[in-house]
Write a protein that holds these residues in place. Structure first.
Motif, short mmCIF file in Angstrom:
data_model
loop_
_atom_site.label_atom_id
_atom_site.label_comp_id
_atom_site.label_asym_id
_atom_site.label_seq_id
_atom_site.Cartn_x
_atom_site.Cartn_y
_atom_site.Cartn_z
N MET A 1 0.85 -1.19 0.00
CA MET A 1 0.00 0.00 0.00
C MET A 1 0.88 1.24 0.00
N LEU A 2 0.53 2.21 -0.84
CA LEU A 2 1.34 3.41 -0.96
C LEU A 2 1.18 4.33 0.25
N PHE A 3 -0.03 4.33 0.84
CA PHE A 3 -0.30 5.21 1.98
C PHE A 3 -0.87 4.40 3.12
N GLY A 4 -0.84 4.99 4.33
CA GLY A 4 -1.49 4.38 5.47
C GLY A 4 -3.00 4.56 5.38
N ILE A 5 -3.74 3.85 6.24
CA ILE A 5 -5.21 3.89 6.23
C ILE A 5 -5.71 5.32 6.43
N GLN A 6 -5.15 6.02 7.40
CA GLN A 6 -5.61 7.38 7.69
C GLN A 6 -5.39 8.33 6.52
N LYS A 7 -4.26 8.14 5.84
CA LYS A 7 -3.97 8.98 4.67
C LYS A 7 -4.99 8.72 3.57
N PHE A 8 -5.30 7.44 3.34
CA PHE A 8 -6.30 7.09 2.34
C PHE A 8 -7.65 7.70 2.71
N LYS A 9 -8.00 7.60 3.99
CA LYS A 9 -9.29 8.12 4.45
C LYS A 9 -9.37 9.63 4.25
N LYS A 10 -8.30 10.31 4.57
CA LYS A 10 -8.25 11.77 4.39
C LYS A 10 -8.38 12.15 2.92
N MET A 11 -7.77 11.32 2.06
CA MET A 11 -7.74 11.59 0.62
C MET A 11 -9.09 11.31 -0.03
N LEU A 12 -9.82 10.30 0.49
CA LEU A 12 -11.04 9.85 -0.18
C LEU A 12 -12.32 10.27 0.53
N VAL A 13 -12.36 10.12 1.86
CA VAL A 13 -13.60 10.35 2.60
C VAL A 13 -13.86 11.82 2.88
N GLU A 14 -12.83 12.54 3.36
CA GLU A 14 -13.03 13.95 3.73
C GLU A 14 -13.51 14.82 2.58
N PRO A 15 -12.95 14.66 1.34
CA PRO A 15 -13.47 15.49 0.24
C PRO A 15 -14.80 14.99 -0.32
N GLY A 16 -15.26 13.79 0.12
CA GLY A 16 -16.55 13.27 -0.32
C GLY A 16 -16.51 12.37 -1.53
N PHE A 17 -15.32 11.90 -1.92
CA PHE A 17 -15.24 10.98 -3.06
C PHE A 17 -15.81 9.61 -2.69
N VAL A 18 -15.65 9.23 -1.41
CA VAL A 18 -16.13 7.93 -0.91
C VAL A 18 -16.81 8.18 0.42
N SER A 19 -17.95 7.51 0.66
CA SER A 19 -18.64 7.69 1.94
C SER A 19 -17.90 6.93 3.04
N GLU A 20 -18.10 7.37 4.27
CA GLU A 20 -17.48 6.70 5.44
C GLU A 20 -17.91 5.23 5.51
N LYS A 21 -19.20 4.99 5.23
CA LYS A 21 -19.74 3.63 5.28
C LYS A 21 -19.07 2.73 4.25
N ASP A 22 -18.95 3.22 3.00
CA ASP A 22 -18.32 2.43 1.94
C ASP A 22 -16.84 2.20 2.23
#
Length: 562
Positions: A1-22
């Motif tokens: 994995m290129l990034f840690g879980i938190q980094k991925f979450k910040k990159m995808l969930v916070e801007p709204g590209f992916v929902s927290e549930k998904d």
């Protein structure tokens, strides 16, 4: 994995590209199955491979490349040996005056970059490519199937011609694996293995069209058939009866089902294998090819809590894919969805799917009757083909269920008189059907080699187009600009890559209901639907010709507009 879980979450969930549930659902599956998180996000269709690639590339601070759209020359490809490319997930995809363009799954692998610079003496421009994109590009290392098979059988050819057969003569396992892998890599939906008088012919169906791929010595045919029977757990001693089975194949990181049908023909046993790949099961209503006006009609219809949604057209026109795409939207924890199908093409998580089986008396009608007792909210019937199934489906739609089904008809309007012909009362048809989607599949022009050109009406005389089609194409103009594919390596010189749908969507409005009550014929219903604003399949096809999505030849082929 290129990034840690938190980094991925910040990159995808916070801007709204992916929902927290998904995101949490994908993370859970990634941990349970020991898979990369990005791979699960794409597999579950939470985000597209390209969208995720662009976001990761932006985070890494390097450009993104989609290798599926690159035509890589063999000379450039061979700069990195195949073994190194596979192990390191790195592909050289272009060579320019400025140096080499290199796609990497990990652009931070500076050791690899230094090795490349030292090995080639060239300046390296690094791009990020997703692992699945790199896996697609790795297939370019493979030899042509003819060359590979020649190598397999060359040393044994004399024995074969002399009439010797047996497992020791030809490495049949390797041959069958190669046929399946080559079909998979070339996006084949079906593989045909056909015994002719003097040879065995291998054909692949790609984008709906059969292509001759290979001819093999006839002596090998029975060995290949026997190997496939073993894989599909069929009787190897039965040669005069039809047999059906399935097995699971695995290439790279993807497992997929292969459905096998074997029937006796005059020259032996013919095999057809259908490849049910993960790559083609990412059902998405927005990506089927529906123009915005038709897409909104369907999205409005599926919000209704009851009634019937029908998809119609000939075999292989994508009806089931359309219904699966609708089911994907409707598939939520708070609803109970049940289907009766023949066969169940793909497993859908959270949906109760029943396979038709005449041996155990599970027909469409009996299965549907059982489903209604299972407290469903949404029901999908694979096909309405007889009065009994039609009657149960209509009654279910009238009693608070949303029913999805398919029928065989040429146009959307034709379905309504057909239901009445099946013995359904006109008032039931008028009050239960919400929307009818008629469709065909056309091949898309390859975007890699697409070119535009001008044509006049005279230039199109060779097609014998109907007056209606000419008028709709030219719209009063003397010349129009349309598109075609020149043919390139990406599309195997066909000029086409992938398929899309052309549609007509008939909404059930009050004036249509009145016509049904009067038992109007299909032509009268079609005329009224057009006045209501329905776009016919021909008009939809013409729109896609002018947009450069497909060609005149394709629209003529599927609509038979001559």
């Amino acid at each position: 994995m290129l990034f840690g879980i938190q980094k991925f979450k910040k990159m995808l969930v916070e801007p709204g590209f992916v929902s927290e549930k998904d995101f949490q659902s994908a993370l859970k599956e990634a941990k349970e199955k020991n898979l990369a998180l990005e791979e699960v996000l794409v597999k579950k269709n939470i985000i597209s491979d390209k969208e995720l690639g662009l976001l990761i590339a932006e985070e890494l601070g390097c450009p993104f490349v989609d290798l599926r759209k690159e035509s890589i020359s063999p000379d450039v490809l061979k700069i990195i040996p195949e073994l190194v490319a596979k192990m390191q997930q790195v592909i050289v995809f272009d060579k320019t005056k400025e140096g080499l363009k290199v796609a990497m799954a990990n652009p931070r692998d500076y050791k690899m970059i230094k090795w490349l610079e030292k090995k080639t003496g060239e300046k390296i421009k690094v791009y990020y490519a997703t692992p699945s994109s790199i896996r697609e590009a790795l297939k370019f290392y493979r030899k042509e199937i003819k060359e590979e098979f020649n190598e397999i059988i060359q040393s044994q050819l004399q024995k074969i011609k002399a009439g010797e057969t047996g497992p020791g003569v030809v490495p049949v396992i390797r041959m069958v694996d190669s046929i399946i892998q080559y079909g998979y890599e070339n996006r084949a939906s079906d593989i045909h293995i056909e015994p002719l008088e003097k040879e065995t012919r291998i054909r692949f169906r790609i984008d709906g069209i059969l292509h001759n791929v290979l001819s093999l010595p006839k002596n090998i045919h029975n060995l290949i058939v026997s190997r496939i029977k073993v894989l599909a757990k069929l009787r190897t001693d039965e040669h005069f009866a039809a047999q059906d089975g399935k097995f699971v194949a695995e290439f790279g990181k993807e497992k997929f089902d292969i459905r096998v049908s074997i029937v006796p023909v005059t020259e032996g046993e013919k095999v057809v294998m259908r490849l049910l790949s993960e790559r083609i099961r990412r059902f998405d209503l927005d990506n089927l090819g529906l123009l915005e006006r038709d897409l909104q009609k369907i999205k409005s219809a599926i919000k209704k809590p009851f009634g019937m949604i029908l998809a119609t057209g000939p075999t292989g026109c994508g009806k089931t894919t359309t219904l699966y795409s609708i089911l994907k939207i409707l598939n939520k924890p708070e609803v109970n969805i049940s289907t009766i199908e023949d066969p169940v093409e793909y497993d859908i998580e959270g949906v109760n799917q029943i396979q038709v089986n005449p041996k155990t008396n599970i027909t469409f009608a009996n299965g549907l009757r059982s489903i209604v007792r299972q407290d469903p909210d949404i029901i999908m019937v694979g096909e309405i083909r007889d009065p009994e199934t039609a009657s149960i489906a209509i009654n279910a739609a009238m009693t608070g269920h949303l029913v999805l089904s398919t029928m065989h008809a040429n146009t959307a309007a034709t379905n309504l008189p057909r239901l009445i012909d099946m013995g359904i009362e006109p008032f039931l048809v008028a009050s239960s059907v919400n929307i009818i989607i008629a469709q065909r599949l056309v091949r898309k022009i390859c975007t890699k080699c697409r070119e535009s050109y001008e044509v006049t009406k005279k230039d199109l005389e060779k097609f014998n187009l109907s007056k209606e089609m000419i008028e709709k194409l030219f719209r009063g103009k003397e010349k129009i600009r349309i598109f075609r594919g020149k043919g390139c390596r990406a599309c195997v010189n066909t000029g086409y890559f992938g398929r899309t749908g052309i549609f007509e969507v008939l909404e059930m409005k009050e004036n249509i209901q009145k016509l049904i009550m009067k038992k109007a014929d299909a032509d009268q219903i079609q005329k009224q639907a057009i006045e209501n604003g329905m776009t016919t399949m021909l008009e939809d096809g013409i729109e896609k010709i002018l947009l450069g999505i497909t060609t005149i030849e394709e629209v003529i082929r599927v609509t038979k507009q001559q």
